[in-house]
Design a protein around this motif. Structure first.
Motif, short mmCIF file in Angstrom:
data_model
loop_
_atom_site.label_atom_id
_atom_site.label_comp_id
_atom_site.label_asym_id
_atom_site.label_seq_id
_atom_site.Cartn_x
_atom_site.Cartn_y
_atom_site.Cartn_z
N CYS A 633 4.21 2.66 -4.04
CA CYS A 633 2.81 3.00 -4.28
C CYS A 633 2.56 3.44 -5.73
CB CYS A 633 2.35 4.12 -3.34
SG CYS A 633 2.50 3.68 -1.59
N ASN A 655 0.86 -2.42 -2.59
CA ASN A 655 0.33 -1.06 -2.44
C ASN A 655 0.32 -0.27 -3.74
OD1 ASN A 655 -0.36 -0.72 0.40
ND2 ASN A 655 1.79 -1.16 0.78
N ASP A 657 -1.26 1.12 -6.73
CA ASP A 657 -2.69 1.27 -7.05
C ASP A 657 -2.96 1.74 -8.47
OD1 ASP A 657 -1.83 3.84 -6.82
OD2 ASP A 657 -3.07 4.37 -5.09
N GLN A 658 -1.92 2.12 -9.20
CA GLN A 658 -2.14 2.51 -10.59
C GLN A 658 -0.85 2.45 -11.39
OE1 GLN A 658 -3.30 6.63 -11.01
NE2 GLN A 658 -1.90 7.32 -9.42
N ARG A 678 -4.09 -3.77 -4.80
CA ARG A 678 -4.79 -2.48 -4.85
C ARG A 678 -4.92 -1.91 -6.26
NH1 ARG A 678 -2.67 1.63 -0.41
NH2 ARG A 678 -4.54 2.67 -1.23
N LYS A 680 -6.57 -1.19 -9.39
CA LYS A 680 -7.99 -1.23 -9.72
C LYS A 680 -8.27 -1.36 -11.21
CE LYS A 680 -9.21 1.51 -5.64
NZ LYS A 680 -9.82 2.76 -5.13
N SER A 702 -8.66 -6.22 -6.68
CA SER A 702 -9.37 -4.95 -6.73
C SER A 702 -9.69 -4.50 -8.15
CB SER A 702 -8.54 -3.85 -6.04
OG SER A 702 -8.34 -4.15 -4.68
#
Length: 748
Positions: A633, A655, A657-658, A678, A680, A702
């Motif tokens: 993640c 998964n 996301d950053q 995911r 963004k 995303s």
């Protein structure tokens, strides 16, 4: 004579053994020095070793070095005596005639090719130089075809003089130039000619070129440079310039197996020579095998002979050699010629190295480092697909670039050497789309040419061990020490073979289900640099892995292993670690102590969740593959400590996301974020990636926008933003080096 050859090989093998021991000793000294330089990272075992190192050096290493010196002196003296004894030995003429190597055989099946070559050669009837390379794999008959053209005295092939120059590894512009001048003088093609007696080697090279070009400007000639195998581009350029560019009618044929030679030397196109038809190969084979065409031949031998010819794959030299080998021989020899590996048959052929003479010339034209890289290819089974990037990593782990260390990076040297082997027709490309991609990480897939592989196995029969215990211990077993080993189906019954790999620098296990026998062999592999266990689906890595202190490359991909054993922390020399497609759930903190690690691959570890903070301690890491790890993640805060990281693959980390902020990987050149569903946004610090050349954001659905700082990526060349349904910033137009953008299914 065979006994004398065997006698000569004994001291050479002894020299090899001594040099292997010396190399292992130097590795121990290097390891000792690395321990002394990292006191904060030492285990308690290393500490004891470090504290006792001066005593060890005095009581162990120094006497060993003295023993090595004495052994080397003894075997060298014996080698000199044998070489002096053999100098008077010559190959009896009757053997040359028996095996058909006197050059008197008719050239079969090349009439059409002869016509094609002459048409290409005579296309240019002007005053400019015409150089036509005949290119093809060794043994296809390039020299024979050139000889057909050279001896044609038809109306269109009239020349004032002709020069045939057979080249060897001792290439010299002076020898080539003086040979042309000498032949012109012999034919009296001009009243006043430069005299060959000049000492061009002491004078300026321009004088030699001037004299050669003076002859070519005033007379028509046909020159054949046979077997030009130099890989020195500068030499080839100088050779081409030797002929000048304006002549009366100068035609030059160059026979070569090297695509580099053809590319540099040609003035228009090259002629690529293919194999002979099976019918023509049969004619060549049967002429040597049966002799008199009126001889009565047993149909059984004819049937076997047809199958022998089929394995020649259109190679006339091979057809001639195998035909000579079975001539006047019994059924066992014929069956061996049909079924045995060619490198094994070579031992039966007399004189030796007839089949491989062309390859031998190529091999001895290589510089030492390229020879080492070439020889390592024999580790791979016949027909194996070879991942180019993986091959370069293995070369590097074995320190084959040692003599050029510090000049260029290992990856760049590897690129140069793979190109050299491709140009020499040793390696060939394989269509990557046809290869099962589970073991291929790069887009470039290679394979060793079939005949070149036979030559390799012949050349390395005493250095590379191939054992298949699943086939009843079938394989090659020469005399140890072996430097490389491939062990297939290794099991409890194989334990007696441990001594065979005690000096091996690289050991590859294939299709091994049993863990214990491999764990038992680890203590023997104290000098091993490369260990590939990828073909063994183990559930745990043996604790005895800590015995492999010299290990630099470890591949345990495909293991069902869930965790790495604590003992693995002793592998402080690791440079390349492949954990891909394992069941590992977390990377241990001790991975941060692998300060020499350059390559880490955890691709496809779908249970991997956490990356340790210590990951950022890998200051030497250059390539990190975290692709297809869906449980990851986030990246640890220490991630930006990877100052030397050049390639980062985070593709299909669904998964994630950053990215860490600030994202300052100052050496990063390639970043793959494809399929990070995911993710963004990219951090504003993204523009600090001043060396980034390739960026893949395809499928980052995303991602709301790209940061304006992307315009600061001044080195960016390739950008993929396909399947991103977002507006793109106007700042992209500022990227001056950007020349490839993938906007497929993009709303931009």
């Amino acid at each position: 004579m065979e006994d004398q050859s065997l006698e000569a090989s004994v001291p050479m093998r002894e020299i090899k053994i001594v040099l292997y021991v010396l190399e292992d000793l130097l590795d121990e000294l290097e390891y000792l020095g690395s321990i002394r330089n990292r006191p904060s990272r030492r285990t308690w075992k290393d500490t004891l070793f470090w504290l006792s190192s001066p005593l060890l050096l005095h009581t162990s290493l120094a006497p060993r070095l003295d023993k090595i010196t004495r052994k080397l002196r003894n075997v060298t003296d014996r080698s000199v005596e044998i070489c002096l004894h053999q100098r008077t030995i010559e190959l009896p003429k009757q053997y040359m005639e028996q095996f058909g190597f006197d050059g008197s055989s008719a050239i079969i099946g090349r009439d059409h090719e002869k016509q094609d070559v002459e048409e290409l050669l005579l296309q240019n009837k002007g005053d400019s130089l015409s150089i036509l390379p005949i290119v093809g794999q060794p043994g296809l008959g390039k020299t024979s075809l050139a000889r057909l053209v050279f001896e044609d005295e038809g109306e269109d092939m009239e020349f004032d003089f002709r020069v045939w120059i057979s080249l060897d590894k001792n290439l010299s512009l002076t020898k080539i130039g003086t040979r042309i001048i000498s032949e012109a003088n012999n034919k009296s093609v001009k009243d006043r000619l430069p005299q060959v007696g000049k000492n061009y080697s002491l004078g300026a090279p321009f004088q030699l070129a001037h004299d050669v070009q003076e002859i070519l400007r005033n007379s028509s000639c046909l020159i054949v440079l046979d077997n030009l195998i130099s890989m020195n581009r500068n030499f080839l350029i100088n050779l081409k310039e030797l002929f000048g560019d304006k002549q009366k009618c100068a035609k030059v044929i160059v026979t070569t197996s090297s695509k580099l030679v053809a590319e540099v030397m040609r003035t228009s196109s090259s002629y690529n020579l293919g194999g002979l038809s099976e019918e023509h190969c049969w004619t060549i084979f049967s002429e040597k095998a049966f002799g008199d065409e009126d001889a009565i031949v047993d149909p059984q031998y004819t049937e076997i002979g047809k199958k022998i010819v089929r394995r020649c794959s259109g190679n006339p030299m091979l057809a001639q050699s195998l035909g000579s080998m079975v001539h006047n021989q019994g059924m066992n020899t014929w069956l061996a010629a049909r079924d045995k590996e060619l490198w094994e048959l070579e031992e039966r052929i007399f004189p030796k190295s007839t089949v491989f003479s062309s390859f031998m010339a190529i091999y001895y034209s290589m510089h030492h480092t390229l020879q080492l890289c070439f020889l390592y290819l024999s580790v791979f089974p016949r027909g194996s697909t070879i991942d180019k990037d993986e091959l370069i990593r293995q070369w590097s782990a074995l320190d084959l670039f040692r003599s050029e260390r510090g000049l260029l990076s290992a990856s760049l040297l590897g690129e140069i050497y793979t190109d050299d082997l491709l140009e020499a027709s040793i390696l060939e490309f394989v269509d990557a789309s046809l290869v099962e991609m589970k073991c291929i990480s790069s887009s470039v897939v290679l394979r060793v040419n079939n005949l070149a592989y036979d030559f390799l196995r012949h050349l390395t029969r005493d250095d590379v061990l191939h054992l298949d215990h699943g086939m009843g211990r079938n394989g090659s077993v020469g005399k140890p020490p072996f430097r490389y080993a491939t062990l297939t189906s290794y099991s409890e019954e194989s334990a007696t073979d441990k001594y065979l790999v005690s000096n091996a620098k690289a050991v590859v296990f294939k299709n091994c289900e049993a863990t214990k026998p491999i764990a038992d062999i680890f203590p023997v592999l104290r000098n091993t640099h490369l260990l590939d266990l990828s073909g063994c689906p183990f559930e745990e890595l043996p604790a005895s892995i800590d015995q492999l202190k010299q290990l630099r490359y470890l591949n345990i991909s495909g293991f069902r292993i869930r965790a790495l054993p604590y003992e693995m922390g002793c592998l402080q020399n690791l440079e390349f670690l492949d954990l891909s497609k394992t069941c590992i759930e977390t990377l241990p903190a001790f991975i941060g102590t692998f300060l020499k690690l350059k390559y880490l691959n955890v691709h496809g570890c779908d249970r991997l969740q956490n990356l340790p903070l210590a990951l950022g301690d890998l200051k030497g890491l250059e390539h990190l593959n975290l692709s297809c790890c869906p449980q990851i993640c986030k990246l640890p805060a220490s991630f930006c400590g990877l100052r030397k990281l050049k390639r980062l693959d985070l593709s299909n980390c669904a998964n994630l996301d950053q990215l860490p902020h600030p994202f300052q990987l100052e050496s990063l050149e390639n970043l793959n974020l494809e399929g990070c569903l995911r993710l963004k946004r990219l951090p504003e610090s993204f523009g600090k990636l001043s060396f980034l050349r390739n960026l893949n954001l395809a499928g980052c659905s995303s991602m709301k926008q790209l940061p304006d700082s992307i315009a600061e990526l001044s080195m960016l060349e390739h950008l993929s933003i396909s399947r991103i349904h977002r507006e793109l910033p106007d700042s992209l137009v500022k990227l001056q080096k950007l020349h490839k953008v993938d906007l497929t299914y993009c709303d931009a």
